[in-house]
Design a protein around this motif. Structure first.
Motif, mmCIF file in Angstrom:
data_model
loop_
_atom_site.group_PDB
_atom_site.id
_atom_site.type_symbol
_atom_site.label_atom_id
_atom_site.label_comp_id
_atom_site.label_asym_id
_atom_site.label_seq_id
_atom_site.Cartn_x
_atom_site.Cartn_y
_atom_site.Cartn_z
ATOM 1 N N ASP A 177 10.883 -21.099 11.477
ATOM 2 C CA ASP A 177 11.484 -21.227 10.153
ATOM 3 C C ASP A 177 11.720 -22.680 9.760
ATOM 4 N N LEU A 236 10.670 -23.223 6.214
ATOM 5 C CA LEU A 236 11.587 -22.562 5.284
ATOM 6 C C LEU A 236 12.859 -23.375 5.106
ATOM 7 N N ASP A 240 5.179 -18.748 2.426
ATOM 8 C CA ASP A 240 6.167 -17.969 3.176
ATOM 9 C C ASP A 240 6.269 -16.563 2.613
ATOM 10 N N ASN A 262 11.953 -13.615 1.941
ATOM 11 C CA ASN A 262 12.881 -14.743 1.827
ATOM 12 C C ASN A 262 13.133 -15.159 0.380
ATOM 13 N N ARG A 272 16.902 -15.750 -0.623
ATOM 14 C CA ARG A 272 17.444 -16.957 0.021
ATOM 15 C C ARG A 272 16.936 -18.212 -0.672
#
Length: 409
Positions: A245, A248, A261, A265, A268
Motif C-alpha cells: 500500500d 496508496l 489502484d 479504496n 478512502r
C-alpha cells in the motif's frame, strides 16, 4: 414478513458435524432442472455469504423488498468469513447439504464450478444478463458456453489522478510519459505497483492472452515482450511499490499524481484527497489499443443438489438481484453495479462504470493462482533483478508448466 436472519460464523468442524453422511459430489451432468413457473409454494431460501458491513445490510434490504411480492418465501442468511466460506461450502455440498445460494467472491467460482459444486445458470439467465449487464461482469462468470454464477457487484483496478498535480488526463501512453517527465519531482509523478494484479490487465489491453484453450501459457512471444517492456517503462516514471500500500499512502497524502489502484479504496481516497482534486480517467491508448485493469465480481452461485426442490424460488430471487431495483440497493452501499441502465448519482461511480466497459475480466480459470504466483516472480525479476525480457518470459512459462504438472497431473 417471513424473514429469519442468523449471523453465524460457521467453522468447518461445525459444517461437518451437522451435514448428512458423505455422498459423492454432485455433477452438473446429473443435475436436473425444472422449467421456471409461477412461484406460489411456500419455502425457505438459505443463503451463505461472505459479505459484511454495509453490503450485508443491503442484502437484507433486498430480501425484504423481494418478500413484498413473494410473501410466501422466507430466507435464512448466514455470514461466513471470506477465508472460510469456500471450504465450508465445499464440505457441506459434498456431504449433501449447504445453502441454495452462495454469495461470495468470483475468485472461488471456477474451482467450484469445475468440481460440480456450482450450477450452470446459462440456460436460465443468459438472455437477461446479455441484455442488461456489463460485458466485463458477464465475462467474469463465463466458462466456455456456461455461466458459473450470477455477477452481483463489481470491483477492479482503475487510474486515479490528483488533478492538483496533473491538470489534464493523459489520453495516450505518450502523453502519460510527457506528464511524468514534466513533474517537478519524480515522487509526484506516476506511482506504480508492479504486482501482477495491478499490471496484468495491461497484457490483455495490448491484445495478448495468458494461456491457450488447454490452459498452457502463451507468454513467450512479441505481445508478452511488449507487455513487460511497457511495465518496465511505467516503472521508470516514478516511485515503485510491489503488492503493498505504499503507493496508496503516498496518493492519500497528495504526494503523487497518478495511482493505479482498486475501486475498493475509492472512499478512502476521496475523503483524504478531496473530491475537487480527484479524477478517475479512462485508460490511456497505446499502439492502437489501450491500457487496462482487471475487473472482478462478487457472484451468486446455485447449489446444484438443491435445484430439484428450490430452482424456481432461487432463480426468481437471482433475477431480482440483477434487476435495477436490487442493483440500486447495492449502489447505496457504495458498490459498483453490474446493471447497465441504472441512474448513478455518484460521479465517481459513474466514471468507474464507464472505465469498466473497456476493462478486463480477471480470468475465472482456477489455474490462475499458479499463473499469478509465477508472474509476480517474473515481474520482480523485471523490476528488481535485471533479467532480460526474453529470459523472464521463457522462465515464467517453465515455472507455470512445472506448477501445473505438480498440481494438475
Amino acid at each position: 414478513m417471513k424473514y429469519l436472519l442468523s449471523i453465524v460464523v460457521i467453522l468447518l468442524s461445525l459444517v461437518s458435524c451437522t451435514s448428512p453422511g458423505t455422498v459423492a459430489a454432485p455433477t452438473l451432468q446429473n443435475a436436473e432442472y425444472r422449467q421456471s413457473s409461477a412461484l406460489t409454494e411456500p419455502g425457505t431460501i438459505h443463503i451463505w455469504t461472505s459479505w459484511e458491513g454495509a453490503i450485508f445490510e443491503r442484502l437484507q434490504q433486498a430480501v425484504d423488498v423481494f418478500q413484498n411480492t413473494h410473501p410466501q418465501m422466507s430466507f435464512e442468511i448466514q455470514f461466513i468469513p471470506f477465508n472460510q466460506i469456500s471450504a465450508a461450502y465445499r464440505t457441506a455440498v459434498e456431504n449433501g447439504g449447504g445453502p441454495e445460494i452462495l454469495i461470495a467472491p468470483g475468485s472461488i467460482g471456477g474451482e467450484l464450478f469445475l468440481s460440480g459444486l456450482a450450477a450452470n445458470t446459462s440456460p436460465f439467465l443468459r438472455s437477461e444478463m446479455q441484455v442488461d449487464l456489463q460485458p466485463a461482469a458477464i465475462s467474469s462468470v463465463s466458462w466456455e458456453d456456461s455461466l458459473i454464477g450470477v455477477p452481483l457487484v463489481m470491483s477492479g483496478v482503475v487510474m486515479y489522478r490528483n488533478a492538483s498535480v496533473f491538470k489534464s488526463a493523459p489520453a495516450t501512453f505518450e502523453e502519460l510519459k510527457v506528464l511524468s517527465a514534466a513533474a517537478s519531482d519524480k515522487k509526484t509523478s506516476v506511482y506504480l505497483d508492479g504486482g501482477f494484479f495491478f499490471t496484468g490487465g495491461h497484457l490483455f489491453g495490448l491484445g495478448s492472452e495468458l494461456m491457450d484453450q488447454e490452459g498452457h501459457p502463451e507468454l513467450a512471444n512479441n505481445r508478452g515482450a511488449a507487455w513487460l517492456s511497457l511495465i518496465k517503462e511505467l516503472a521508470e516514471f516514478g516511485p515503485l511499490a510491489f503488492n503493498s500500500d505504499d503507493d496508496l499512502h503516498a496518493f492519500l497524502e497528495g504526494n503523487t499524481g497518478i495511482l493505479f489502484d482498486g475501486t475498493w479504496n475509492l472512499n478512502r481516497i476521496r475523503e483524504s484527497l478531496g473530491e475537487e482534486k480527484l479524477s478517475i480517467d479512462p485508460w490511456p491508448a497505446v499502439d492502437g489499443r489501450h491500457l487496462s485493469g482487471f475487473v472482478q465480481t462478487d457472484n451468486a452461485y446455485l447449489n446444484p443438489i438443491k435445484l430439484n426442490t428450490s430452482q424456481t424460488a432461487s432463480l426468481d430471487f437471482l433475477k431480482f438481484l440483477i434487476s435495477p431495483q436490487a442493483q440500486t440497493i447495492f449502489l447505496q452501499a457504495g458498490q459498483i453495479p453490474v446493471h447497465n441502465s441504472l441512474d448513478i448519482p455518484d460521479p465517481f461511480i459513474q466514471k468507474i462504470r464507464s472505465v469498466f466497459e473497456g476493462s478486463t475480466a480477471y480470468p475465472v480459470d482456477p489455474v490462475m493462482d499458479r499463473y499469478s504466483s509465477s508472474l509476480n516472480t517474473a515481474l520482480q525479476r523485471l523490476l528488481y533483478e535485471g533479467w532480460s525480457v526474453e529470459d523472464i518470459l521463457v522462465q515464467a512459462e517453465q515455472d507455470i508448466l512445472r506448477d501445473l504438472d505438480r498440481d494438475y497431473p
